[in-house]
Design an enzyme around this catalytic site. Structure first.
Site, mmCIF file in Angstrom:
data_model
loop_
_atom_site.group_PDB
_atom_site.id
_atom_site.type_symbol
_atom_site.label_atom_id
_atom_site.label_comp_id
_atom_site.label_asym_id
_atom_site.label_seq_id
_atom_site.Cartn_x
_atom_site.Cartn_y
_atom_site.Cartn_z
ATOM 1 N NE ARG A 73 -20.194 -0.151 -1.592
ATOM 2 C CZ ARG A 73 -20.537 0.894 -0.826
ATOM 3 N NH1 ARG A 73 -21.708 1.486 -0.991
ATOM 4 N NH2 ARG A 73 -19.723 1.342 0.100
ATOM 5 N NE ARG A 142 -26.301 3.851 -1.742
ATOM 6 C CZ ARG A 142 -25.286 4.193 -0.960
ATOM 7 N NH1 ARG A 142 -24.552 3.273 -0.352
ATOM 8 N NH2 ARG A 142 -24.985 5.459 -0.753
ATOM 9 C CE LYS A 205 -25.187 5.973 2.504
ATOM 10 N NZ LYS A 205 -24.045 5.556 3.333
ATOM 11 C CE LYS A 207 -26.758 1.653 3.292
ATOM 12 N NZ LYS A 207 -25.665 1.575 4.267
ATOM 13 C CB CYS A 426 -16.256 -0.541 8.634
ATOM 14 S SG CYS A 426 -15.207 0.669 9.456
ATOM 15 C CB CYS A 432 -12.871 4.696 4.660
ATOM 16 S SG CYS A 432 -14.364 5.614 5.061
ATOM 17 C CB CYS A 471 -16.038 7.247 11.394
ATOM 18 S SG CYS A 471 -17.277 6.996 10.109
ATOM 19 C CB CYS A 475 -19.615 0.829 7.282
ATOM 20 S SG CYS A 475 -19.793 2.486 6.600
#
Ligand code: SRM
Ligand code: SF4
Length: 562
Positions: A73, A142, A205, A207, A426, A432, A471, A475
């Site tokens: 990424r 991120r 994380k 954001k 996503c 994934c 899930c 995302c």
């Protein structure tokens, strides 16, 4: 007694500046995987270890190790890439990846399917194209999102510059990336301390997104740290500061939940970095480092209380925050087709379904964009909705771009239903590791089926926000969808309904664990009634509350929204 630290905390502390034994892991020819700890540390360098889930079971039966590969990424603040960078990434996706480029919901590129021995050459090549993958993943800040609307005004340009400045400021200082992937020599005695992060980085994380009203394309209320640009007479005069958004949750674990960010107050443009540092370091110092399920900033705020949090942030900024300013959002999607910027240049927004650029019978997306990049003199802008803007086109270049767009089937923005244009999905299967149900691969056929219903009730032009996630991690920011499918198991989803169209209200769980027939059976009568009973310009999510299908809307800052 304090709960013990999570194993990831120990790993980070002992990683020697995120180096771990990555070099040794990479050199091991016996397996396509990395050692467990190194796979975790790799994330800080912008890559995830994955395996092809379509063949996992078959390989297990054959006693083979999983078909390991890596996803890379990029870090791309505000999602801006040059034409040359596009061409370089396209070449890497073709040479080392699975022949597709993936535009993400955070305005970055992903290349999937890179095998271990090609990981280093790919990361090094990305670096050569003046892009990098540092901190694209891991317990750090991120990719910083910013409204993708290219230079509609000077303020938009200022906001993009702010996203770059934030991203640079919050980069980790360790030289591990340069040594491992770029073969730079270790500098003896170099100061690698992390002034912002400290030795164990963040608990989780983090954001950041910056929205420019009236478009909330970055879904600013879903960010750990959000900024809403306040513009007066075309000038950026500051930002409303937001904190505590997040989408992720776990099925059956009521301690976890999606949450919208709270508005803390107003800051001046020069306070952008100090304010970001204040919020980030508060999370660094008080975030949960024992249970990673509860370690995002949203839980820190809920644990200590908003008043405490604002007080802590103000102490770190060094002054009281004045009240937030008025702002108004009209929608959280993209505007398709051509628009003219303040400087007389033109911008074309294309619809890229689930952000996947690949050559197929329907659309030669990868080749088409390659051909466009060869003649394009402006840049490319990845939108937070997985779409793409061919930006900065001179008026006399528009026809040439339009011709290529049509030739390669990239003109679907002109004839798709409104729901198809706005839908997000996503990645999910096959790459994934966390997917429970299909998302990206399911979106096209689900849209085919729901479009039959939309047409039956003349709703094909109604821009209803559909979001699918494989899930509950969220995302595709599904809890901000007017209709959302959240994967439970293969072919089964939780159906959530009722977010608004501006990204200010979370949806509700409406039905649990249903299959496609159940989803369509549930949606048809609601869409039928919406078609006949909606008020002028009433969005589907709002209608569900007005009609009593859902109750108790909770909308952020109604009083602030003009
Ligand atoms: Fe995500 C984990 C893909 C945006 C919440 N996400 C993952 C991983 C890396 C799975 C993993 O940990 O092994 C997925 C890789 C799939 C693949 O094969 O590519 C993945 N996330 C994505 C992308 C590519 C989805 C897309 O279709 O575009 C997006 C990449 C963004 C980027 O460029 O940085 C992506 N992920 C998001 C968003 C949306 C956003 O940030 O605006 C969210 C919800 C917002 C949030 O963070 O609260 C999101 N991803 C998660 C979570 C849940 C985090 C949590 O707080 O519980 C995970 C799982 C985790 O971290 O443990 C996750
Ligand atoms: Fe994977 Fe779940 Fe994120 Fe979809 S929502 S990409 S299935 S982690």
């Amino acid at each position: 007694m304090n709960a013990p630290l999570s194993p990831v905390e120990t790993l980070k502390a002992n990683s020697h500046g995120l180096r771990g034994t990555l070099v040794e892991s990479m050199a091991d020819p016996i397996t396509g995987a990395l050692r467990e700890g190194d796979a975790q540390l790799l994330k800080f360098h912008g890559s995830y270890q994955q395996d092809d889930r379509d063949v996992r079971e078959e390989r297990r039966k054959q006693k083979l190790e999983p078909a390991y590969s890596f996803m890379i990424r990029t870090r791309l603040p505000g999602g801006v890439a040059t034409a040359q960078q596009w061409l370089d990434l396209d070449a890497l996706a073709t040479q080392y990846g699975n022949g597709s480029l993936r535009l993400t919901t955070r305005q970055a590129f992903q290349i999937h399917g890179i095998i271990k021995r090609n990981l280093k050459p790919t990361i090094a090549a990305i670096n050569q194209t003046l892009m990098d993958t540092v901190a694209a993943c891991g317990d750090v800040n991120r990719n910083v999102m910013a409204s993708a609307n290219p230079v509609e005004s000077k303020a938009h340009a200022a906001v993009h510059a702010a996203s770059v400045a934030l991203s640079e400021y919050l980069l980790p200082h360790t030289r591990a990336y340069h040594e491992i992937w770029l073969d730079e020599k270790q500098i003896v005695g170099a100061d690698e301390s992390e002034p912002v992060y400290g030795p164990t980085y963040l608990p989780r994380k983090f954001k950041i997104g910056i929205a420019v009203p009236p478009i909330n394309d970055v879904d600013v209320f879903s960010q750990d740290l959000g900024f809403i640009a306040i513009i007066e007479n075309g000038e950026l005069i500051g930002y409303n500061l937001l904190a505590g958004g997040g989408m992720g949750s776990t099925h059956g674990d009521a301690r976890t939940y999606p949450r919208l960010a709270d508005v803390l107050g107003f800051i001046r443009p020069e306070q952008l970095i100090p304010a970001a540092e204040a919020v980030l370091t508060t999370q660094r110092d008080f975030g949960n480092r024992s249970d990673r399920k509860l370690s995002r900033l949203k839980y820190t705020i809920d644990k200590h209380g908003l008043a405490w949090f604002i007080d802590e942030v103000e102490k770190r900024i060094g002054e009281k925050l004045p009240p937030a300013r008025d702002y108004g959002f009209v929608h959280s999607g993209d505007r398709f087709g051509w628009t003219e910027g303040f400087d007389g240049r033109w911008h074309l927004t294309l619809r890229i379904e689930s952000g996947r650029l690949v050559d197929s019978e329907k659309q030669q997306g990868l080749t088409g964009l390659r051909e466009i990049a060869k003649i394009h003199q402006g840049d490319f802008r990845l939108t937070p909705n997985q779409n793409l803007i061919i930006a900065g086109v001179a008026a006399d270049q528009r026809d040439a771009i339009d011709l290529l767009v049509k030739e390669y089937g990239l003109d679907n923005y002109q004839h798709s239903s409104a729901m198809r244009l706005y839908a997000l999905a996503c990645v999910a299967f096959p790459t994934c590791t966390l997917a429970m149900a299909e998302a990206e691969r399911y979106l096209p056929s689900f849209l085919d089926r729901i479009e039959v219903i939309l047409e039956k009730y003349s709703l094909e032009h109604a821009p209803i926000l559909l979001r699918i996630s494989g899930c509950p991690n969220g995302c595709s920011r599904p809890y901000l969808g007017e209709i959302a499918l959240v994967g439970k198991a293969l072919g089964r989803y939780n159906l959530h309904l009722g977010a608004d169209f501006q990204g200010r209200r979370l949806n509700r769980l409406f039905k649990e664990n249903i299959d496609e027939a159940g989803i369509l059976e549930t949606l048809e009568p609601l869409l039928r009634d919406y078609a006949s009973q909606r008020l002028d310009n009433e969005a589907f999510g709002d209608y569900l509350f007005r009609s009593g299908v859902l109750s108790e809307p909770k909308t952020i800052d109604m009083e602030l929204v003009s």
